[in-house]
Design an enzyme around this catalytic site. Structure first.
Site, PDB file in Angstrom:
ATOM      1  N   PHE A 189       0.778  -1.028  -0.066  1.00 53.88           N
ATOM      2  CA  PHE A 189       0.056  -0.018   0.182  1.00 53.88           C
ATOM      3  C   PHE A 189       0.808   1.374   0.129  1.00 53.88           C
ATOM      4  CE2 PHE A 189      -3.464   2.814   1.861  1.00 53.88           C
ATOM      5  CZ  PHE A 189      -4.376   2.533   0.855  1.00 53.88           C
TER       6      PHE A 189
ATOM      7  N   LYS B  25      13.456  -4.099 -18.226  1.00 60.29           N
ATOM      8  CA  LYS B  25      12.252  -3.730 -18.878  1.00 60.29           C
ATOM      9  C   LYS B  25      12.595  -4.407 -20.497  1.00 60.29           C
ATOM     10  CE  LYS B  25      11.219   0.084 -16.376  1.00 60.29           C
ATOM     11  NZ  LYS B  25      11.439   1.881 -16.106  1.00 60.29           N
TER      12      LYS B  25
ATOM     13  N   GLU C  50       0.761  -4.036 -17.639  1.00 62.95           N
ATOM     14  CA  GLU C  50       1.112  -3.198 -18.680  1.00 62.95           C
ATOM     15  C   GLU C  50       2.119  -1.990 -17.857  1.00 62.95           C
ATOM     16  OE1 GLU C  50      -0.058  -1.923 -22.017  1.00 62.95           O
ATOM     17  OE2 GLU C  50       1.856  -0.928 -21.476  1.00 62.95           O
TER      18      GLU C  50
ATOM     19  N   GLU D 248      16.331   7.271  -7.115  1.00 59.62           N
ATOM     20  CA  GLU D 248      16.309   6.734  -5.813  1.00 59.62           C
ATOM     21  C   GLU D 248      17.397   7.484  -5.284  1.00 59.62           C
ATOM     22  OE1 GLU D 248      13.994   4.401  -4.897  1.00 59.62           O
ATOM     23  OE2 GLU D 248      13.089   4.592  -7.096  1.00 59.62           O
TER      24      GLU D 248
ATOM     25  N   VAL E 170       6.683  -1.768 -17.899  1.00 57.68           N
ATOM     26  CA  VAL E 170       7.562  -1.341 -18.560  1.00 57.68           C
ATOM     27  C   VAL E 170       7.665   0.274 -18.684  1.00 57.68           C
ATOM     28  CG1 VAL E 170       8.240  -1.317 -21.148  1.00 57.68           C
ATOM     29  CG2 VAL E 170       7.380  -3.346 -20.193  1.00 57.68           C
TER      30      VAL E 170
ATOM     31  N   GLY F 109       5.475   8.048 -11.932  1.00 65.59           N
ATOM     32  CA  GLY F 109       4.621   8.836 -11.135  1.00 65.59           C
ATOM     33  C   GLY F 109       3.413   7.832 -10.644  1.00 65.59           C
TER      34      GLY F 109
ATOM     35  N   ASP G 165      17.677  -1.285 -14.527  1.00 67.72           N
ATOM     36  CA  ASP G 165      16.439  -0.915 -14.420  1.00 67.72           C
ATOM     37  C   ASP G 165      15.926  -1.268 -15.957  1.00 67.72           C
ATOM     38  OD1 ASP G 165      13.782   0.169 -13.677  1.00 67.72           O
ATOM     39  OD2 ASP G 165      14.449   1.620 -15.002  1.00 67.72           O
TER      40      ASP G 165
ATOM     41  N   LYS H 223       8.464  -4.998 -12.216  1.00 68.94           N
ATOM     42  CA  LYS H 223       9.293  -5.519 -13.176  1.00 68.94           C
ATOM     43  C   LYS H 223       9.605  -7.082 -12.828  1.00 68.94           C
ATOM     44  CE  LYS H 223      12.164  -2.084 -12.842  1.00 68.94           C
ATOM     45  NZ  LYS H 223      11.320  -0.956 -12.101  1.00 68.94           N
TER      46      LYS H 223
END
Lengths: 353, 353
Positions: free
Chosen positions: A11, A226, A151, A211, A154, A324, A222, A127
């Site tokens: 959460f 992807k 979805e 980060e 990526v 975001g 990262d 991911k």
């Protein structure tokens, strides 16, 4: 009226943004989508577990003061009993929204597996389980007649996997290339303005893009995850991260940037996968000086983009936010809409038998 | 095996590219898509009409020498009996591929209406019937339980309408802006390199981008039709071309181009529609000097692009080819795939009743 009951595993910001959307726009979405959304379980490392079969009061949960837990609430405990909740919740859709573990994908892989095995569809923006265990998890979903949708794994809510599935069917996709990390793209843009890599990273951290440990963004790991997802989903490959050559942007110097600009080029960290002459798929992550006419060259700041090279249609490119909390929550909502459509189709066929 | 029988009304470049695709990749597509494609009727102003219920030999038709017609062939006549063929063909899908008439959309509007009224689904890349009679034609399609699909009416095969429908569901689209005409975009790009408007138009004609009469491209009336379609499809408006303010690129001067470049901007012919404060939709076509950071600013040459401004996801932009016979034929194929999916869903429901 059709309804989906949802369990939120984790959460944090994204799951909270989905909960806010359901609280604030629930009726409007029901009217638009033709189904109702109800949250019946929430687990979280800090908050514990909450299961309420006839629906959690989202407003009350979203307004809980910092430090308070689910202990003492109706249906609540202080312990985050993820596995128990996933297996025993009355939810038909599990939202896996815990942290990304780039090594073995845990605990998210186990969460997804448990949900699918107990006959629940899953949406995640994580991911880890997709890149590291996607083949296994998709097989378990198929065996259990449920959907595993991701979805947002990526490019946040920007449609990439669903765009390919729903709008590029009938095409052969020969290659896919993308700007898949907003932090590194922002840093390269600031370096074009004369900033050092270190200063640009510090600025990205201050802005909330990067980060505390920016290594995964800057060194390309990262993007590597992807690229595994894109190669496997869009080109039918069966790659692991070890198959994806990786170089990050720390090797790009101020002199490189200046020289590229003089040649009408821009440095971008590009993740790519293409069908090779041997019939396989070659994939990699590396900084590339792109000519300004390249559809990826104009993609600036935290925006991400993916270009698909196809047989009949040539190159099609989609760009949009790569991060975001609200933008990523939309990926979950989009997956839920797809899960609903898949179930509706299954039910129509089942009734017809 | 499911099969769709197709009638091609108009046999110009795009329809021929679809026929070539079916001839050359038919088996591969059947395997990938789960249904077979067969052409059972073709009409064309120059060639006449051909109806063969058990399938036309596409290779033979595609190799017909110039000047030869369908007269004397089995099922053929020299006259293009469009209305008769549309109403009497055994096809379940009619591909409307005649010319665009920007005034009243004829004869394409009548072709589409006749097909839908006789229970056939329709795909077209023709802006005319969609922009000028889309509301009526969609109503007739719904009344007859068939599908009217027109992905290619806006940006060739580049997914725009289907992208919004399939991947942006759940979002509120507040505005849509696009570079929707490749010729004018190419001309503006050449003017940036110092060419005059007139010379750039002549070059675009030589390259095959521009029509013999480039007025519709240069003065924005081609974009105007596309904006009507975008506003009505994506924003739920009910606009006609008269509602769309229009200014073309002929008013952009060399001095304007130079000044924009000095300010870090690029002139683009932008078609747009947005929800206004009064609850309606405002739409227009005009040249705009876009800052280089705008997602439409980097779209060069014959490439087109559409940006969607949304509530949860911010701005998402898709770019790709805006013309080309094979690229546009993909729009027809994509519509056929969607028509098949809609029929499969209807049949599953019907069997279940």
């Amino acid at each position: 009226m059709n309804r989906h009951d949802i369990a939120l595993i984790g959460f944090g910001g994204v799951a909270r943004a989905l909960a806010e959307t359901i609280r604030d726009r629930g009726e409007e979405l029901t009217h638009e989508l033709g189904f109702e959304l109800r949250v019946v379980a929430i687990t979280d490392l800090r908050l514990g577990s909450l299961m309420v079969a006839d629906g959690i009061d989202l407003d009350a949960v979203l307004r809980m003061p910092a430090g308070e837990t689910f202990a003492g609430k109706h249906g609540g405990t202080a312990a985050p009993q993820n596995d128990y909740v996933i297996r025993n919740t009355t939810a038909d859709i599990v939202v896996e929204a815990t942290f990304t573990n780039p090594i073995d994908g845990e605990p998210a892989v186990s969460h997804v597996r448990a949900a699918l095995e107990s006959g629940k569809s899953v949406t995640t923006t994580n991911k880890g389980p997709v890149a590291l265990a996607g083949t296994e998890l998709n097989r378990i979903a198929a065996e259990n007649g449920v959907t595993f949708a991701y979805e947002g794994a990526v490019v946040s809510g920007t449609p990439v996997l669903r765009l390919a599935e729903k709008t590029l069917a009938g095409l052969q996709i020969n290659a896919v290339r993308g700007i898949l990390n907003g932090t590194s793209n922002y840093v390269l843009g600031q370096m074009e303005l004369g900033m050092t890599l270190e200063d640009a990273v510090a600025e990205a951290q201050a802005l909330g893009y990067a980060e505390a440990d920016p290594t995964a963004d800057i060194e390309g790991s990262d993007v590597q995850l992807k690229v595994v997802i894109l190669a496997n989903e869009l080109l039918g490959a069966n790659l692991t991260t070890a198959d994806v050559q990786r170089r990050g942007i720390s090797e790009v110097t101020a002199a490189d940037i200046v020289q590229a600009a003089a040649e009408g080029k821009r440095w971008k960290l590009v993740g790519s996968a293409f069908r090779n002459a041997a019939g396989g798929v070659t994939a990699g992550v590396e900084p590339v000086a792109l000519p300004v006419g390249d559809p990826l060259a104009g993609v600036s700041g935290p925006t991400n983009a993916v270009s698909f090279d196809t047989d009949m249609l040539g190159t099609v490119t989609v760009s949009g936010p790569g991060a975001g909390r609200v933008e990523t929550a939309f990926a979950l909502l989009s997956d839920i809409i797809a899960i609903n459509a898949a179930r509706a189709a299954d039910e129509a066929v089942a009734v017809g038998r």
